[in-house]
Design an enzyme around this catalytic site. Structure first.
Site: not given
Ligand code: PEP
Length: 248
Positions: A9-11, A94, A96, A165, A171, A209, A230-231
């Site tokens: 997930n590049w966000k 998600h 967010e 999640e 994150g 994470s 993600g990251g």
């Protein structure tokens, strides 16, 4: 679930040149990777990434979809538009989006419906906040979030992917322990089992994470069918390490 599924997930990260570099490096290292893989990119880069992924085993994904099929909804992107660019997966709900855009459980369920109607696999995110975990509400929260999606999508429910999640792990560098992840995945598995005879088709991913160092342990849990990353999906070497961990 035979093959694990790893989705990046590049966000809201990337750019034309950064995307090219990242995917060139990932493609160059794919040799020993046997798991299923995808990357969910910001909408403006769908066309670029569709071309960059052509002929590779990595599937294209998006990060959101409208609850509407078409019409006067400025700024929205429909599932059929995503389909036009070969989108295979779409993240839905998600945390967010639930948090910053006040997405409700009903809206999440309608987004799932739109994706399924266009042959796109929705990756439905569920997860509790730290306050909810500390209050002992984890199970009730994730079951309620998934129940809304099951209620709206009935017999199509076996076509979704679920991502557990925990909000406190996204994150933050704080990961659920493999035991914590497994416990919630088992709850979700049981809920899916009660909802459809085809529950074995549904992959349940862990997200929060997950990185090159902890992926193998998380992926070794019996009900962890893959990861939403993600990251670590923005660094080719880390993403490749996770893909390899999922290929064992
Ligand atoms: C995510 O955003 O879905 C996610 C899991 O992020 P991170 O891996 O950075 O915690």
């Amino acid at each position: 679930m035979s093959h694990k599924l790893i989705v990046g997930n590049w966000k809201m990260n990337g750019g034309l040149s950064a995307n090219q570099t990242l995917l060139d490096e990932i493609k160059a290292g794919l040799g020993a990777v046997r798991c299923r893989a995808g990357v969910c990119v910001p909408h403006p880069y769908l066309a670029q990434v569709q071309l960059l992924l052509a002929g590779t085993p990595i599937a294209l994904g998006a990060q959101d979809v409208s609850i509407h099929a078409s019409g006067a909804y400025t700024g929205e992107v429909s599932a059929s538009m995503l389909r036009d660019f070969g989108v295979r997966y779409c993240i839905v709900g998600h945390s967010e989006r639930r948090q910053y855009h006040r997405e409700t459980e009903v809206e999440v369920a309608l987004k799932v419906k739109q994706a399924l109607a266009c042959g796109i696999t929705p990756i439905v995110c569920v997860g509790e906040t730290l306050v909810q975990r500390d209050a002992g509400e984890t199970e009730a929260v994730v079951k309620r979030q998934l129940a809304a999606v099951i209620h709206e999508n009935g017999h199509c429910i076996s076509e979704i992917v679920v991502a557990y999640e925990p909000v406190w792990a996204i994150g933050t560098g704080r990961t659920a322990t493999p035991e914590q992840a497994q416990a919630v995945h088992a709850v979700l598995r049981a809920q899916l089992k009660a909802a459809t005879p085809h529950h074995e088709r549904v992959a349940i991913l862990y997200g929060g994470s997950m990185n090159a160092a902890n992926a193998a342990e998380l992926l070794a849990q019996p009900d962890v069918d893959g990861g939403l990353i993600g990251g670590a999906a923005l660094k080719a070497a880390d993403f490749l390490t996770i893909l390899r961990a999922a290929s064992r």
